[in-house]
Design a protein around this motif. Structure first.
Motif, PDB file in Angstrom:
ATOM      1  N   UNK A   5      12.086   5.407  -9.566  1.00 44.23           N
ATOM      2  CA  UNK A   5      10.862   4.674  -9.250  1.00 44.23           C
ATOM      3  C   UNK A   5      11.115   3.176  -9.432  1.00 44.23           C
ATOM      4  N   UNK A   6      10.710   2.395  -8.424  1.00 40.94           N
ATOM      5  CA  UNK A   6      10.777   0.930  -8.498  1.00 40.94           C
ATOM      6  C   UNK A   6       9.358   0.410  -8.289  1.00 40.94           C
ATOM      7  N   UNK A   7       8.967  -0.587  -9.087  1.00 42.96           N
ATOM      8  CA  UNK A   7       7.615  -1.145  -8.994  1.00 42.96           C
ATOM      9  C   UNK A   7       7.654  -2.665  -8.918  1.00 42.96           C
ATOM     10  N   UNK A   8       6.671  -3.209  -8.203  1.00 40.94           N
ATOM     11  CA  UNK A   8       6.479  -4.658  -8.166  1.00 40.94           C
ATOM     12  C   UNK A   8       7.257  -5.354  -7.086  1.00 40.94           C
ATOM     13  N   UNK A   9       6.638  -5.644  -5.979  1.00 44.96           N
ATOM     14  CA  UNK A   9       7.282  -6.403  -4.901  1.00 44.96           C
ATOM     15  C   UNK A   9       8.530  -5.731  -4.361  1.00 44.96           C
ATOM     16  N   UNK A  10       8.431  -4.445  -4.045  1.00 45.16           N
ATOM     17  CA  UNK A  10       9.580  -3.665  -3.591  1.00 45.16           C
ATOM     18  C   UNK A  10       9.911  -3.996  -2.141  1.00 45.16           C
ATOM     19  N   UNK A  11      11.212  -4.120  -1.858  1.00 43.54           N
ATOM     20  CA  UNK A  11      11.704  -4.322  -0.495  1.00 43.54           C
ATOM     21  C   UNK A  11      12.740  -3.251  -0.212  1.00 43.54           C
ATOM     22  N   UNK A  12      12.646  -2.638   0.963  1.00 46.58           N
ATOM     23  CA  UNK A  12      13.538  -1.553   1.359  1.00 46.58           C
ATOM     24  C   UNK A  12      14.122  -1.875   2.721  1.00 46.58           C
ATOM     25  N   UNK A  13      15.440  -1.763   2.846  1.00 49.48           N
ATOM     26  CA  UNK A  13      16.117  -1.950   4.126  1.00 49.48           C
ATOM     27  C   UNK A  13      16.847  -0.668   4.475  1.00 49.48           C
ATOM     28  N   UNK A  14      16.617  -0.154   5.696  1.00 49.76           N
ATOM     29  CA  UNK A  14      17.255   1.078   6.128  1.00 49.76           C
ATOM     30  C   UNK A  14      17.420   1.069   7.640  1.00 49.76           C
ATOM     31  N   UNK A  15      18.660   1.120   8.104  1.00 48.84           N
ATOM     32  CA  UNK A  15      18.940   1.197   9.540  1.00 48.84           C
ATOM     33  C   UNK A  15      18.226   0.105  10.340  1.00 48.84           C
ATOM     34  N   UNK A  16      18.215  -1.108   9.826  1.00 53.65           N
ATOM     35  CA  UNK A  16      17.576  -2.226  10.511  1.00 53.65           C
ATOM     36  C   UNK A  16      16.085  -2.349  10.261  1.00 53.65           C
ATOM     37  N   UNK A  17      15.489  -1.342   9.639  1.00 58.21           N
ATOM     38  CA  UNK A  17      14.064  -1.389   9.300  1.00 58.21           C
ATOM     39  C   UNK A  17      13.898  -2.103   7.971  1.00 58.21           C
ATOM     40  N   UNK A  18      12.765  -2.791   7.836  1.00 58.08           N
ATOM     41  CA  UNK A  18      12.450  -3.462   6.575  1.00 58.08           C
ATOM     42  C   UNK A  18      11.084  -3.003   6.102  1.00 58.08           C
ATOM     43  N   UNK A  52       5.702  -2.549  14.098  1.00 58.10           N
ATOM     44  CA  UNK A  52       5.242  -2.596  12.712  1.00 58.10           C
ATOM     45  C   UNK A  52       4.228  -1.494  12.458  1.00 58.10           C
ATOM     46  N   UNK A  53       4.271  -0.924  11.245  1.00 55.80           N
ATOM     47  CA  UNK A  53       3.327   0.122  10.876  1.00 55.80           C
ATOM     48  C   UNK A  53       2.899  -0.067   9.425  1.00 55.80           C
ATOM     49  N   UNK A  54       1.629   0.222   9.145  1.00 57.45           N
ATOM     50  CA  UNK A  54       1.113   0.237   7.782  1.00 57.45           C
ATOM     51  C   UNK A  54       0.305   1.512   7.602  1.00 57.45           C
ATOM     52  N   UNK A  55       0.102   1.910   6.374  1.00 57.44           N
ATOM     53  CA  UNK A  55      -0.688   3.092   6.058  1.00 57.44           C
ATOM     54  C   UNK A  55      -0.838   3.180   4.556  1.00 57.44           C
ATOM     55  N   UNK A  56      -1.359   4.274   4.075  1.00 60.17           N
ATOM     56  CA  UNK A  56      -1.476   4.456   2.629  1.00 60.17           C
ATOM     57  C   UNK A  56      -0.102   4.653   2.004  1.00 60.17           C
ATOM     58  N   UNK A  57       0.764   5.402   2.696  1.00 62.89           N
ATOM     59  CA  UNK A  57       2.130   5.634   2.231  1.00 62.89           C
ATOM     60  C   UNK A  57       3.052   5.730   3.434  1.00 62.89           C
ATOM     61  N   UNK A  58       4.238   5.149   3.321  1.00 66.65           N
ATOM     62  CA  UNK A  58       5.278   5.263   4.337  1.00 66.65           C
ATOM     63  C   UNK A  58       6.389   6.096   3.722  1.00 66.65           C
ATOM     64  N   UNK A  59       6.805   7.143   4.409  1.00 66.60           N
ATOM     65  CA  UNK A  59       7.792   8.058   3.860  1.00 66.60           C
ATOM     66  C   UNK A  59       9.053   7.989   4.709  1.00 66.60           C
ATOM     67  N   UNK A  60      10.139   7.494   4.099  1.00 64.18           N
ATOM     68  CA  UNK A  60      11.432   7.386   4.756  1.00 64.18           C
ATOM     69  C   UNK A  60      12.213   8.663   4.443  1.00 64.18           C
ATOM     70  N   UNK A  61      12.563   9.423   5.476  1.00 62.16           N
ATOM     71  CA  UNK A  61      13.303  10.676   5.314  1.00 62.16           C
ATOM     72  C   UNK A  61      14.790  10.376   5.519  1.00 62.16           C
ATOM     73  N   UNK A  65      16.699  10.287   9.107  1.00 62.92           N
ATOM     74  CA  UNK A  65      16.432   8.887   9.433  1.00 62.92           C
ATOM     75  C   UNK A  65      15.094   8.691  10.153  1.00 62.92           C
ATOM     76  N   UNK A  66      14.092   9.504   9.797  1.00 63.82           N
ATOM     77  CA  UNK A  66      12.766   9.343  10.389  1.00 63.82           C
ATOM     78  C   UNK A  66      11.814   8.742   9.352  1.00 63.82           C
ATOM     79  N   UNK A  67      10.654   8.310   9.830  1.00 66.84           N
ATOM     80  CA  UNK A  67       9.631   7.737   8.962  1.00 66.84           C
ATOM     81  C   UNK A  67       8.295   8.388   9.295  1.00 66.84           C
ATOM     82  N   UNK A  68       7.560   8.804   8.260  1.00 66.78           N
ATOM     83  CA  UNK A  68       6.214   9.355   8.421  1.00 66.78           C
ATOM     84  C   UNK A  68       5.213   8.373   7.827  1.00 66.78           C
ATOM     85  N   UNK A  69       4.010   8.374   8.378  1.00 66.86           N
ATOM     86  CA  UNK A  69       2.941   7.513   7.884  1.00 66.86           C
ATOM     87  C   UNK A  69       1.805   8.400   7.400  1.00 66.86           C
TER      88      UNK A  69
END
Length: 84
Positions: A5-18, A52-61, A65-69
């Motif tokens: 678990x990471x908290x506070x201003x988290x940034x994630x980079x995956x396959x060109x996605x941010x 760009x996408x936003x939601x309650x939770x973004x799930x990186x599989x 290499x898919x993403x669910x919202x």
């Protein structure tokens, strides 16, 4: 690793996605990264190809290499970029 678990201003980079958010939880059993935010600043993902996408939770599989919202009954927003 079972869980991270990471908290506070988290940034994630995956396959060109941010992705940006307030909390990121990785679960080894599923290979999923769940990015969440706050009510005033939901998690956000920018994909240079799809937009760009936003939601309650973004799930990186990580396994496919898919993403669910998830919206949890709340508003989700998707801005799609069409090829020229």
């Amino acid at each position: 690793m079972d869980r991270l678990t990471a908290r506070g201003g988290v940034k994630l980079n995956s396959e060109g996605r941010r992705g940006t958010g307030e909390q990121l939880v990785y679960t080894g059993e599923t290979g999923e990264y769940v990015l969440t935010g706050t009510a005033s600043a939901p998690p956000r993902m920018n994909d240079p190809v799809r937009g760009t996408v936003t939601g309650e939770a973004l799930i990186f599989h990580s396994r496919d290499d898919s993403v669910s919202v998830e919206g949890g009954g709340r508003k989700t927003t998707t801005e799609t970029t069409a090829p020229r």
